[in-house]
Design an enzyme around this catalytic site. Structure first.
Site, PDB file in Angstrom:
ATOM      1  N   SER A 147      -5.931   0.199  -8.189  1.00 50.39           N
ATOM      2  CA  SER A 147      -4.784  -0.711  -8.260  1.00 50.39           C
ATOM      3  C   SER A 147      -4.651  -1.201  -9.696  1.00 50.39           C
ATOM      4  CB  SER A 147      -5.040  -1.909  -7.331  1.00 50.39           C
ATOM      5  OG  SER A 147      -4.132  -2.957  -7.616  1.00 50.39           O
ATOM      6  N   TYR A 160     -10.893  -8.486  -4.674  1.00 42.93           N
ATOM      7  CA  TYR A 160     -10.105  -7.253  -4.580  1.00 42.93           C
ATOM      8  C   TYR A 160     -10.047  -6.547  -5.938  1.00 42.93           C
ATOM      9  CZ  TYR A 160      -5.930  -4.301  -3.865  1.00 42.93           C
ATOM     10  OH  TYR A 160      -5.047  -3.248  -3.800  1.00 42.93           O
TER      11      TYR A 160
HETATM   12  N1  NAD Z   1       0.851  -1.699  -1.418  1.00 42.03           N
HETATM   13  C1  NAD Z   1       0.576  -2.045  -2.674  1.00 42.03           C
HETATM   14  O1  NAD Z   1       1.322  -2.790  -3.320  1.00 42.03           O
HETATM   15  C2  NAD Z   1      -0.662  -1.508  -3.342  1.00 42.03           C
HETATM   16  C3  NAD Z   1      -0.774  -1.650  -4.731  1.00 42.03           C
HETATM   17  C4  NAD Z   1      -1.918  -1.162  -5.365  1.00 42.03           C
HETATM   18  C5  NAD Z   1      -2.893  -0.551  -4.622  1.00 42.03           C
HETATM   19  N2  NAD Z   1      -2.751  -0.434  -3.261  1.00 42.03           N
HETATM   20  C6  NAD Z   1      -3.815   0.214  -2.530  1.00 42.03           C
HETATM   21  O2  NAD Z   1      -3.252   1.256  -1.776  1.00 42.03           O
HETATM   22  C7  NAD Z   1      -4.013   1.464  -0.594  1.00 42.03           C
HETATM   23  C8  NAD Z   1      -3.114   1.441   0.624  1.00 42.03           C
HETATM   24  O3  NAD Z   1      -2.427   0.207   0.647  1.00 42.03           O
HETATM   25  P1  NAD Z   1      -1.211  -0.036   1.652  1.00 42.03           P
HETATM   26  O4  NAD Z   1      -0.296  -1.001   0.988  1.00 42.03           O
HETATM   27  O5  NAD Z   1      -0.688   1.251   2.143  1.00 42.03           O
HETATM   28  O6  NAD Z   1      -1.952  -0.844   2.798  1.00 42.03           O
HETATM   29  P2  NAD Z   1      -2.110  -0.581   4.386  1.00 42.03           P
HETATM   30  O7  NAD Z   1      -2.764  -1.788   4.937  1.00 42.03           O
HETATM   31  O8  NAD Z   1      -0.811  -0.130   4.952  1.00 42.03           O
HETATM   32  O9  NAD Z   1      -3.111   0.640   4.406  1.00 42.03           O
HETATM   33  C9  NAD Z   1      -4.487   0.472   4.410  1.00 42.03           C
HETATM   34  C10 NAD Z   1      -5.026   1.143   5.645  1.00 42.03           C
HETATM   35  O10 NAD Z   1      -6.455   1.059   5.571  1.00 42.03           O
HETATM   36  C11 NAD Z   1      -6.926   0.835   6.879  1.00 42.03           C
HETATM   37  N3  NAD Z   1      -8.257   0.220   6.821  1.00 42.03           N
HETATM   38  C12 NAD Z   1      -8.583  -1.047   6.525  1.00 42.03           C
HETATM   39  N4  NAD Z   1      -9.900  -1.228   6.625  1.00 42.03           N
HETATM   40  C13 NAD Z   1     -10.422  -0.042   6.995  1.00 42.03           C
HETATM   41  C14 NAD Z   1     -11.733   0.413   7.270  1.00 42.03           C
HETATM   42  N5  NAD Z   1     -12.781  -0.427   7.189  1.00 42.03           N
HETATM   43  N6  NAD Z   1     -11.924   1.704   7.629  1.00 42.03           N
HETATM   44  C15 NAD Z   1     -10.874   2.559   7.717  1.00 42.03           C
HETATM   45  N7  NAD Z   1      -9.604   2.182   7.481  1.00 42.03           N
HETATM   46  C16 NAD Z   1      -9.380   0.893   7.128  1.00 42.03           C
HETATM   47  C17 NAD Z   1      -5.909  -0.085   7.505  1.00 42.03           C
HETATM   48  O11 NAD Z   1      -5.990  -0.056   8.929  1.00 42.03           O
HETATM   49  C18 NAD Z   1      -4.606   0.470   6.953  1.00 42.03           C
HETATM   50  O12 NAD Z   1      -4.035   1.428   7.827  1.00 42.03           O
HETATM   51  C19 NAD Z   1      -5.092   0.393  -0.605  1.00 42.03           C
HETATM   52  O13 NAD Z   1      -6.266   0.931  -1.178  1.00 42.03           O
HETATM   53  C20 NAD Z   1      -4.511  -0.661  -1.505  1.00 42.03           C
HETATM   54  O14 NAD Z   1      -5.508  -1.468  -2.092  1.00 42.03           O
HETATM   55  C21 NAD Z   1      -1.657  -0.902  -2.613  1.00 42.03           C
END
Ligand code: NAD
Length: 267
Positions: A147, A160
């Site tokens: 991120s 985080y």
């Molecule tokens: N959305 C954003 O703005 C953003 C920005 C930068 C980075 N990210 C990163 O992108 C990735 C996805 O984010 P997102 O926005 O799609 O979120 P999201 O919550 O939709 O996706 C994350 C998924 O991980 C699963 N998860 C959580 N804990 C878990 C575990 N212990 N074991 C297996 N699965 C687990 C959740 O059930 C969920 O489906 C993450 O790593 C997040 O940190 C997101």
């Protein structure tokens, strides 16, 4: 259906929603058989069903990535069906209110919030790599989702950000340790991607500030991240390893004045 991943087996974690679901769908659309891994069974099944409905091949796997045994079993289940793994996208992170939502002032931080963040975001990635390397007989490609929070500080979310920063170092270690076996490992560092999880996790003010930080008029979508992940996992990126690719519409490319001006002139 044909593409860059014909005959390849991919494993995507956190693929039950958001960025992971889009990346799993993209890899499948380009020919990969995809293991759709998530803590939430319903999410994993929904993504896998949607891939199959489009003519792709997918297997839903329920697994907590922070649990060594569960990860070992999930990888073994995928390998029993598809023989090996060629692509790993380690993307799961904990973004719920109970953990990410309580990741605030350090003076009052519940240590359990710090520990769960590290368990899922960092140990989870390590366990995925640990159990995937042995089943990549012909080398392979790994992408870890970090991120922009790894690269700049903020007034909240220190656990985080620290977990995502550690992933960047871990990426270079994996690239170094397994490069000779033809395994590449890179990280992607997105800024705000408007997934349902991001919208739930951030207050309206936090969302507005993050929108104001962009240089480009458009935010990154899940499909933009999927395009980058698919590129990094493809042979087109065969000489890229140990790198962090920032995908942020210019968020980190400037000093704060730009964002302050846009924040002040918001409608
Ligand atoms: N959305 C954003 O703005 C953003 C920005 C930068 C980075 N990210 C990163 O992108 C990735 C996805 O984010 P997102 O926005 O799609 O979120 P999201 O919550 O939709 O996706 C994350 C998924 O991980 C699963 N998860 C959580 N804990 C878990 C575990 N212990 N074991 C297996 N699965 C687990 C959740 O059930 C969920 O489906 C993450 O790593 C997040 O940190 C997101």
């Amino acid at each position: 259906m044909s593409g860059r991943f014909d005959g390849k087996v991919a494993l995507v974690t956190g693929a039950g929603s958001g960025i992971g679901a889009a990346c799993a769908a993209r890899l499948a659309a380009e020919g990969a058989c995809v293991g759709v891994l998530d803590l939430r069974t319903a999410g994993a099944r929904a993504t896998a069903a949607s891939i199959r409905a489009r003519g792709g091949t997918a297997m839903a796997l329920t697994c907590d990535v922070s649990d060594d045994k569960q990860v070992e079993e999930a990888v073994a289940t995928l390998v029993t069906s598809f023989g090996r793994v060629d692509v790993l996208h380690s993307n799961a992170a904990v973004l719920d209110h109970g953990v990410y939502g309580r990741d605030r002032e350090l003076e009052t931080l519940d240590v359990a919030v710090w520990d769960r963040t590290m368990e899922v975001n960092l140990r989870g990635a390590m366990l995925m790599v640990k159990h995937t390397v042995p089943v990549m007989p012909d080398g392979g490609a790994m992408v870890l989702t970090s991120s922009v929070s790894a690269l700049a500080g903020d007034t909240v979310h220190a656990a985080y950000g620290a977990s995502k920063a550690a992933l960047l170092g871990f990426t270079r270690y994996v690239a170094t340790m397994y490069g000779a076996r033809g395994i590449r490992c890179n990280a992607v560092a997105p800024a705000l991607v408007l997934t349902p999880a991001a919208e739930r996790a951030l207050t309206p003010d936090q969302l507005a500030v993050k929108q104001a930080e962009r240089l480009l008029p458009w935010a990154c979508s899940v499909d933009d991240v999927a395009s980058l992940v698919a590129f990094l996992c493809s042979d087109e990126a065969r000489c890229l390893t140990g790198q962090t690719l920032v995908i942020d519409s210019g968020t980190l490319a400037h000093r704060p004045q730009h964002a302050v001006e846009r924040w002040r002139s918001r409608p």
